[in-house]
Motif scaffolding. Structure first.
Motif, short mmCIF file in Angstrom:
data_model
loop_
_atom_site.label_atom_id
_atom_site.label_comp_id
_atom_site.label_asym_id
_atom_site.label_seq_id
_atom_site.Cartn_x
_atom_site.Cartn_y
_atom_site.Cartn_z
N UNK A 82 0.69 -1.14 0.04
CA UNK A 82 -0.28 0.14 0.20
C UNK A 82 0.83 1.04 -0.27
N UNK A 83 2.15 1.23 0.21
CA UNK A 83 3.23 2.22 0.13
C UNK A 83 3.31 2.89 -1.22
N UNK A 84 3.49 4.09 -1.31
CA UNK A 84 3.76 4.79 -2.48
C UNK A 84 5.35 4.44 -2.68
N UNK A 85 5.55 4.63 -4.05
CA UNK A 85 6.82 4.20 -4.43
C UNK A 85 7.98 5.36 -3.73
N UNK A 86 9.08 4.85 -3.47
CA UNK A 86 9.98 5.63 -2.85
C UNK A 86 10.06 5.91 -1.48
N UNK A 87 9.19 5.08 -0.61
CA UNK A 87 9.14 4.98 0.76
C UNK A 87 10.32 4.25 1.23
N UNK A 88 11.31 4.64 1.99
CA UNK A 88 12.47 3.82 2.50
C UNK A 88 11.66 2.79 3.47
N UNK A 89 11.88 1.59 3.50
CA UNK A 89 11.57 0.63 4.44
C UNK A 89 12.56 0.04 4.95
N UNK A 90 12.63 0.00 6.14
CA UNK A 90 14.03 -0.48 6.96
C UNK A 90 13.73 -1.59 7.70
N UNK A 91 14.77 -2.75 7.69
CA UNK A 91 14.50 -3.79 8.40
C UNK A 91 16.00 -4.43 8.70
N UNK A 92 16.03 -5.19 9.39
CA UNK A 92 17.42 -6.06 9.76
C UNK A 92 17.70 -6.91 8.50
N UNK A 93 18.83 -7.13 8.13
CA UNK A 93 19.43 -8.00 7.15
C UNK A 93 18.91 -9.03 6.92
N UNK A 94 18.61 -9.54 8.17
CA UNK A 94 18.25 -11.12 8.24
C UNK A 94 16.45 -11.42 7.60
N UNK A 95 15.94 -10.22 7.68
CA UNK A 95 14.78 -10.22 6.85
C UNK A 95 14.77 -10.48 5.52
N UNK A 96 15.81 -10.30 4.74
CA UNK A 96 15.96 -10.63 3.41
C UNK A 96 16.22 -12.22 3.15
N UNK A 97 17.03 -12.56 4.12
CA UNK A 97 17.07 -14.34 4.33
C UNK A 97 15.68 -14.86 4.46
N UNK A 98 14.78 -14.20 5.27
CA UNK A 98 13.57 -15.11 5.53
C UNK A 98 12.62 -14.98 4.15
N UNK A 99 12.64 -13.83 3.55
CA UNK A 99 11.86 -13.59 2.33
C UNK A 99 12.60 -14.41 1.09
N UNK A 100 13.92 -14.77 1.17
CA UNK A 100 14.27 -15.69 0.04
C UNK A 100 13.94 -17.15 0.31
N UNK A 101 13.41 -17.48 1.66
CA UNK A 101 13.17 -18.81 2.05
C UNK A 101 12.06 -19.11 1.31
#
Length: 294
Positions: A82-101
């Protein structure tokens, strides 16, 4: 299922903070600073997030928005679309590992079959990540310290706002109990360490994503639960450790450790009984490995 979204608060909570409540499903948090606005979590669907942004209205017009994804559990970040383009979305690097699973996509597939409200969900990944223990967002009047608090999930982040002594604990603290990520003793130790770290902040408010409270006492209650779990598992005879129904034995049931409110819906009670079963299983593995998790 029709889920309402509302803005609310807690007594004495700073008025720069608003709780965004999606019924009993989950709470996210909005923080207004001098330099930018921060949205911690985007709820479970784009429709819910869009409703939250609509309710925030004018607060979003005069300064940029920064989003923090506390962790990649579906009820906390599936609203990202729902966020408009360009909004910074911050998370811990391990979040990307979870998304790739592959389990991440499988969860979405399962939820889409479960309910039509998930049909417009698109998994949008965070676009800024940090590794290590902390990252700070300096808002001028308020500082939001993003603290890696694993245990419930490997990517879990809590937010500490030192100027007003508020901790946004998300799922690291929960009432009646949080749930450990896996049966690995290291995860149980990580969760208890995260609870201890939050306790040591000595916050005036500890805002939860589940439980609709900001009482700091919940942190001590969670730690007492895990200490009692450790002690009772230590007393078990070796032959009982493999019992798959261990969580149903008198003295080891959820209600033997914490108060389960009489008004709690039956399906919620079952949910927390399953959380307790996971925690008990991890405590048994810790006992087998002579691993001190708390």
């Amino acid at each position: 299922m029709d889920i309402t979204v509302e803005l609310c608060s807690y007594p004495d909570l700073d008025d720069r903070i608003a709780i965004i409540r999606a019924a009993d499903e989950v709470d996210s948090v909005f923080v207004r600073t001098e330099r930018f606005n921060v949205l911690i979590d985007t709820l479970a669907t784009p429709a819910l997030c869009a409703r939250a942004l609509e309710l925030l209205g004018g607060h979003l017009q005069d300064r940029p928005l920064v989003v923090v994804n506390s962790h990649m559990d579906w009820d906390h970040f599936w609203g990202n679309a729902a966020l408009r383009g360009g909004v910074p979305i911050v998370a811990h690097a391990k979040a990307l590992e979870r998304l790739h699973d592959p389990s991440s996509r499988q969860t979405l597939s399962d939820k889409m079959q479960e309910s039509a409200r998930f049909h417009d969900v698109e998994i949008i990944a965070p676009n800024i990540t940090f590794a290590g223990e902390e990252m700070a967002l300096h808002g001028g009047d308020l500082t939001l310290e993003l603290i890696h608090t694993p245990g419930h999930a490997p990517d879990h982040v809590s937010v500490w706002i030192p100027e007003i002594r508020v901790c946004l604990a998300v799922d690291a603290v929960e009432t009646p109990i949080p749930e450990v990520w896996s049966k690995a003793p290291a995860d149980l130790h990580a969760l208890c360490s995260s609870l201890q770290r939050i306790r040591d902040l000595k916050a005036n408010h500890v805002v939860l994503a589940h439980g609709q409270t900001s009482a700091p006492s919940v942190v001590d209650e969670n730690l007492s639960y895990f200490a009692a779990l450790r002690d009772r598992v230590a007393e078990l005879a070796d032959e009982h450790l493999a019992d798959p129904a261990l969580n149903e034995r008198p003295g080891l049931r959820l209600q033997d450790f914490v108060n389960v409110p009489a008004a709690m819906p039956a399906e919620t009670v079952v949910f927390y009984e399953n959380c307790h079963k996971s925690n008990l299983r991890a405590a048994v593995e810790a006992r087998k490995a002579t691993f001190a998790f708390i």
